[in-house]
Design a protein around this motif. Sequence first.
Motif, PDB file in Angstrom:
ATOM      1  N   LYS A 310      -8.774   6.235   7.389  1.00  0.00           N
ATOM      2  CA  LYS A 310      -8.510   5.960   5.973  1.00  0.00           C
ATOM      3  C   LYS A 310      -8.263   4.466   5.741  1.00  0.00           C
ATOM      4  CE  LYS A 310      -6.676  10.421   4.369  1.00  0.00           C
ATOM      5  NZ  LYS A 310      -7.541  10.522   3.173  1.00  0.00           N
ATOM      6  N   LEU A 311      -7.526   3.850   6.641  1.00  0.00           N
ATOM      7  CA  LEU A 311      -7.237   2.422   6.506  1.00  0.00           C
ATOM      8  C   LEU A 311      -8.512   1.583   6.581  1.00  0.00           C
ATOM      9  CD1 LEU A 311      -3.998   2.031   8.658  1.00  0.00           C
ATOM     10  CD2 LEU A 311      -4.196   1.757   6.183  1.00  0.00           C
ATOM     11  N   MET A 312      -9.489   2.058   7.325  1.00  0.00           N
ATOM     12  CA  MET A 312     -10.741   1.308   7.458  1.00  0.00           C
ATOM     13  C   MET A 312     -11.705   1.593   6.327  1.00  0.00           C
ATOM     14  SD  MET A 312     -11.541   1.205  11.556  1.00  0.00           S
ATOM     15  CE  MET A 312     -10.888   2.813  11.999  1.00  0.00           C
ATOM     16  N   ASP A 313     -11.377   2.580   5.490  1.00  0.00           N
ATOM     17  CA  ASP A 313     -12.263   2.912   4.369  1.00  0.00           C
ATOM     18  C   ASP A 313     -11.667   2.377   3.070  1.00  0.00           C
ATOM     19  OD1 ASP A 313     -14.226   4.121   5.950  1.00  0.00           O
ATOM     20  OD2 ASP A 313     -13.077   5.975   6.059  1.00  0.00           O
ATOM     21  N   ASN A 314     -11.132   3.249   2.241  1.00  0.00           N
ATOM     22  CA  ASN A 314     -10.636   2.811   0.933  1.00  0.00           C
ATOM     23  C   ASN A 314      -9.208   3.286   0.707  1.00  0.00           C
ATOM     24  OD1 ASN A 314     -13.191   1.629  -0.072  1.00  0.00           O
ATOM     25  ND2 ASN A 314     -13.910   3.743   0.075  1.00  0.00           N
ATOM     26  N   PHE A 315      -8.308   2.852   1.575  1.00  0.00           N
ATOM     27  CA  PHE A 315      -6.911   3.255   1.478  1.00  0.00           C
ATOM     28  C   PHE A 315      -6.271   2.596   0.261  1.00  0.00           C
ATOM     29  CE2 PHE A 315      -2.428   3.483   2.626  1.00  0.00           C
ATOM     30  CZ  PHE A 315      -2.342   4.769   3.139  1.00  0.00           C
ATOM     31  N   GLU A 316      -5.588   3.394  -0.556  1.00  0.00           N
ATOM     32  CA  GLU A 316      -4.963   2.868  -1.766  1.00  0.00           C
ATOM     33  C   GLU A 316      -3.533   2.439  -1.488  1.00  0.00           C
ATOM     34  OE1 GLU A 316      -5.250   5.384  -5.140  1.00  0.00           O
ATOM     35  OE2 GLU A 316      -7.422   5.694  -4.935  1.00  0.00           O
ATOM     36  N   GLY A 317      -3.221   1.180  -1.824  1.00  0.00           N
ATOM     37  CA  GLY A 317      -1.868   0.668  -1.641  1.00  0.00           C
ATOM     38  C   GLY A 317      -1.558   0.346  -0.196  1.00  0.00           C
ATOM     39  N   ASN A 318      -0.272   0.237   0.113  1.00  0.00           N
ATOM     40  CA  ASN A 318       0.186  -0.091   1.463  1.00  0.00           C
ATOM     41  C   ASN A 318       0.518   1.180   2.243  1.00  0.00           C
ATOM     42  OD1 ASN A 318       0.088  -2.910   0.964  1.00  0.00           O
ATOM     43  ND2 ASN A 318       2.085  -2.801  -0.059  1.00  0.00           N
ATOM     44  N   LEU A 319       0.363   1.094   3.553  1.00  0.00           N
ATOM     45  CA  LEU A 319       0.713   2.214   4.423  1.00  0.00           C
ATOM     46  C   LEU A 319       2.200   2.146   4.751  1.00  0.00           C
ATOM     47  CD1 LEU A 319       0.067   4.630   6.241  1.00  0.00           C
ATOM     48  CD2 LEU A 319      -0.490   2.989   8.061  1.00  0.00           C
ATOM     49  N   THR A 320       2.933   3.166   4.374  1.00  0.00           N
ATOM     50  CA  THR A 320       4.347   3.300   4.708  1.00  0.00           C
ATOM     51  C   THR A 320       4.546   4.604   5.471  1.00  0.00           C
ATOM     52  OG1 THR A 320       4.847   4.469   2.652  1.00  0.00           O
ATOM     53  CG2 THR A 320       5.012   2.053   2.607  1.00  0.00           C
ATOM     54  N   SER A 321       5.722   4.751   6.070  1.00  0.00           N
ATOM     55  CA  SER A 321       5.989   5.985   6.820  1.00  0.00           C
ATOM     56  C   SER A 321       6.030   7.193   5.875  1.00  0.00           C
ATOM     57  CB  SER A 321       7.312   5.860   7.587  1.00  0.00           C
ATOM     58  OG  SER A 321       8.380   5.598   6.692  1.00  0.00           O
ATOM     59  N   SER A 322       6.534   7.004   4.653  1.00  0.00           N
ATOM     60  CA  SER A 322       6.579   8.129   3.712  1.00  0.00           C
ATOM     61  C   SER A 322       5.169   8.537   3.277  1.00  0.00           C
ATOM     62  CB  SER A 322       7.421   7.759   2.491  1.00  0.00           C
ATOM     63  OG  SER A 322       6.888   6.633   1.818  1.00  0.00           O
ATOM     64  N   LYS A 323       4.288   7.550   3.105  1.00  0.00           N
ATOM     65  CA  LYS A 323       2.914   7.876   2.727  1.00  0.00           C
ATOM     66  C   LYS A 323       2.209   8.569   3.891  1.00  0.00           C
ATOM     67  CE  LYS A 323       0.943   5.064  -0.098  1.00  0.00           C
ATOM     68  NZ  LYS A 323       0.239   3.922  -0.728  1.00  0.00           N
ATOM     69  N   TRP A 324       2.478   8.120   5.110  1.00  0.00           N
ATOM     70  CA  TRP A 324       1.917   8.777   6.310  1.00  0.00           C
ATOM     71  C   TRP A 324       2.349  10.245   6.343  1.00  0.00           C
ATOM     72  CZ3 TRP A 324      -0.306   6.175  10.861  1.00  0.00           C
ATOM     73  CH2 TRP A 324      -0.565   7.059  11.924  1.00  0.00           C
ATOM     74  N   ALA A 325       3.634  10.490   6.119  1.00  0.00           N
ATOM     75  CA  ALA A 325       4.171  11.850   6.168  1.00  0.00           C
ATOM     76  C   ALA A 325       3.524  12.734   5.099  1.00  0.00           C
ATOM     77  CB  ALA A 325       5.684  11.819   5.981  1.00  0.00           C
ATOM     78  N   LYS A 326       3.315  12.162   3.910  1.00  0.00           N
ATOM     79  CA  LYS A 326       2.737  12.933   2.812  1.00  0.00           C
ATOM     80  C   LYS A 326       1.285  13.296   3.095  1.00  0.00           C
ATOM     81  CE  LYS A 326       1.986  12.799  -2.192  1.00  0.00           C
ATOM     82  NZ  LYS A 326       2.162  11.990  -3.433  1.00  0.00           N
TER      83      LYS A 326
END
Length: 364
Positions: A310-326
């Motif tokens: 996802k990070l190499m494609d079109n990830f929206e916003g910043n990657l956080t631990s809460s976003k990872w968990a979701k």
Amino acid sequence: MAVYIHERHNWTEFQWEDEKILNLLSEVRHLQGKLIGKVELLGFELKDEANLETLIQDVVQSSEIEGESLNPEQVRSSIATRLGLDNSGLVNSDRHIDGVVEMMIDATQNADKTISAERLFSWHGALFPTGRSGLYKIDVAQWRTGDMQVLSGGIGREVVHFEAPKAEKITEEMNEFISWFNTDSAIDPVLKAAIVHLWFVTIHPFDDGNGRIARALTDMQLSKADGVNQRFYSMSAQIKQERKGYYTILEKTQKGDSDITNWIVWFLNCLKESIIASNTIIDKVVRKHHFWMQNNVHISNDRQRLILNKLMDNFEGNLTSSKWAKITKVSADTALRDITDLVNKGVLLRTASGGRSTNYVLNW
């Protein structure tokens, strides 16, 4: 006096000034050749990935031209499934997206590059599986039975940009178009793509979806010109960027005569820019390949692989631990362990911000 091009006698006997297009056509053909040569050096796996990325862009951008936003992840999953590519961890797609994808793949990937009324009907049915366009019921998988105007402006302030041929003429007009499309001619295949697009949207044979089907037909003809059944540049993405100019030249041409020189010049310039822009997709595919060659051994689970893709494609916003968990549907502790593992291995980098705003980026 004729107002629209289709009201003129023998309106499809298109003409153009060779001296105004030949240099540009030669440049486009040269760029096409260079691009196909470049992708041939990638190998099968990377060619498939470049084709996938281009088709995703094509499907998403073609729909956005019509004001419809599709979920790129669902589009990716639908295309990957139909091309037999690895789509593990990807989201399920809904039937509307599947329909758009099926049309585009049928147009560009299948060896049979001919069309028929039935094939076009099947595309239209795939675009509108519920028999509705938004809230409105429309005629699906058949030629329109009513008049068609292209309008802009609010209620009471409508501006008529174009009136399509009357419904009773559609069958005759489309029979002529289909016969011409399927017949080999001396016209350069790229020039034929420009005519295909203009001719189809001028007939406007369906209640809705004419623009998307016109772009699919254009891609079908361009795949003939490329001599391959894969797509490595997106005309739809470029039209989206030049949407205002696209509608302007289209309206001028449809209100003109059978000299379509200016339309062809615009089309070739748009195509030229789409081929140049394809380098971004190819460079992304190569970069992603190199990343996995270096880091595949460091991946501990499918959750990590999913987020990194996802990070190499079109990830929206910043990657956080809460976003990872979701996204991965795990606890906050599990998400943090996954992230910490990748940080310790040098796959992810922790940004300077701290506390709850701590986020992570790829270590390219």
